[in-house]
Design a protein around this motif. Structure first.
Motif, PDB file in Angstrom:
ATOM      1  N   ALA A   1       0.839  -1.203   0.000  1.00 13.94           N
ATOM      2  CA  ALA A   1       0.000   0.000   0.000  1.00 13.94           C
ATOM      3  C   ALA A   1       0.872   1.250   0.000  1.00 13.94           C
ATOM      4  CB  ALA A   1      -0.927  -0.005   1.206  1.00 13.94           C
TER       5      ALA A   1
ATOM      6  N   ARG B   1       2.345   1.651  -3.471  1.00 10.54           N
ATOM      7  CA  ARG B   1       1.312   2.137  -4.400  1.00 10.54           C
ATOM      8  C   ARG B   1       1.084   3.630  -4.229  1.00 10.54           C
ATOM      9  NH1 ARG B   1      -3.164   3.882  -3.238  1.00 10.54           N
ATOM     10  NH2 ARG B   1      -3.255   2.882  -1.188  1.00 10.54           N
TER      11      ARG B   1
ATOM     12  N   GLU C   1      -6.272   4.056   3.560  1.00 11.57           N
ATOM     13  CA  GLU C   1      -5.562   3.233   4.548  1.00 11.57           C
ATOM     14  C   GLU C   1      -4.572   4.030   5.386  1.00 11.57           C
ATOM     15  OE1 GLU C   1      -4.146  -0.606   2.825  1.00 11.57           O
ATOM     16  OE2 GLU C   1      -4.950   0.239   0.962  1.00 11.57           O
TER      17      GLU C   1
END
Length: 294
Positions: A233, A236, A274
């Motif tokens: 994550a 990304r 997130e």
């Protein structure tokens, strides 16, 4: 003697500046130190959403260990201690929490000795991690270039450009510096080494004088790609931000994402669900100690 030690978080690496670049950030741990007649009491007050679970409250606490180290070096006898640690820097997120704890303890020891922080303070604080980037930033504030030579740690403080407004995206997940270092190769291709050398040199210029060059200056082939599988994550989000023209990098060993902006905000449409996103000022003063009689 009663002390109040305020120590900033830090971000390190900042692109290709692996174990070399550090920058102090406006997020602070505060340690209150009372010298008592005997014994040791450590209280941990967590502002980091449960990050303090498992943190020792005895002689193994890092602030205590660092304080004891400084007192031994300075020949200061402390009969007893009561520490209250107000922690705001999240642990194991790449924001220098361990270095901040070491710096807090070293600074407290120096204050108890009535001495100003000096080069040996850097040696003691950096010795807990084996590199000086985070510790030097928390000690002096601003932007630092750190290196090691002749078994000693060195650091040079530079003034970051006033237009830089860091934004951090902190995930709930943690990472281990030891584990992510284990993902790094023993050698890299010559072309990647040359690329990283150029970007590291450019980053000094960009951070101190030309922030419009930060996107190019924070590009990296030295370490971030190898660590990406440990925090997909994070990788990304770094990629998305850079594709949108934002100078983003992994903060320290991760998994926090650092964005060096001039606006204090991230572009709309990037996936930050997130992450806990906040703008942090660049701290320019480093660790501060207030002393007063009880």
């Amino acid at each position: 003697m009663r002390l109040r030690v305020t120590v900033p978080a830090s971000t390190a690496n900042i692109g290709s500046g692996f174990d070399t670049f550090g920058m102090a950030l406006g997020l602070y741990d505060v340690v209150e130190v009372d010298v008592t007649e005997s014994g040791l009491k450590v209280e941990v007050i967590d502002a980091g959403a449960g990050d303090m679970s498992g943190v020792p409250t005895d002689e193994n606490h890092l602030v205590v260990r660092a304080l004891r180290t400084a007192c031994r070096h300075l020949d200061v006898h402390v009969p007893g201690l009561h520490l209250r640690c107000h922690n705001a820097i999240p642990h194991s997120r790449g924001l220098g929490s361990s270095a901040a704890a070491a710096v807090a303890g070293i600074a407290a020891g120096y204050a108890l000795a009535g001495k100003a922080l000096d080069d040996t303070a850097l040696q003691l604080a950096a010795g807990f991690e084996g590199h000086a980037d985070n510790a030097a930033a928390s000690l002096s504030g601003g932007f630092v270039i750190a290196w090691q030579a002749d078994d000693r740690f060195h650091a040079e403080r530079l003034e970051p450009h006033s237009a830089i407004r860091p934004v951090v995206a902190v995930p709930a997940t943690r990472s281990s510096t030891k584990e992510t270092r284990g993902l790094l190769p023993d050698s890299v291709p010559l072309a990647d080494a040359a690329f990283s050398a150029g970007r590291t040199a450019l980053a000094v210029h960009a951070i101190t004088a030309r922030p419009e060059l930060l996107l190019a200056a924070t590009d990296d082939r030295l370490h971030q790609g190898y660590r990406a599988p440990a925090y997909p994550a994070t990788a990304r989000l770094v990629r998305e931000l850079r594709e949108r023209g934002v100078a983003a990098a992994v903060s320290g060993a991760g998994p926090t994402v650092l964005a060096l902006t001039t606006t204090g905000i991230l572009p709309q449409g990037v996936g930050v669900d997130e992450f806990d996103v906040s703008e942090l000022a660049v701290d320019l003063t480093g660790v501060q100690v207030e002393a007063r009689s009880q």
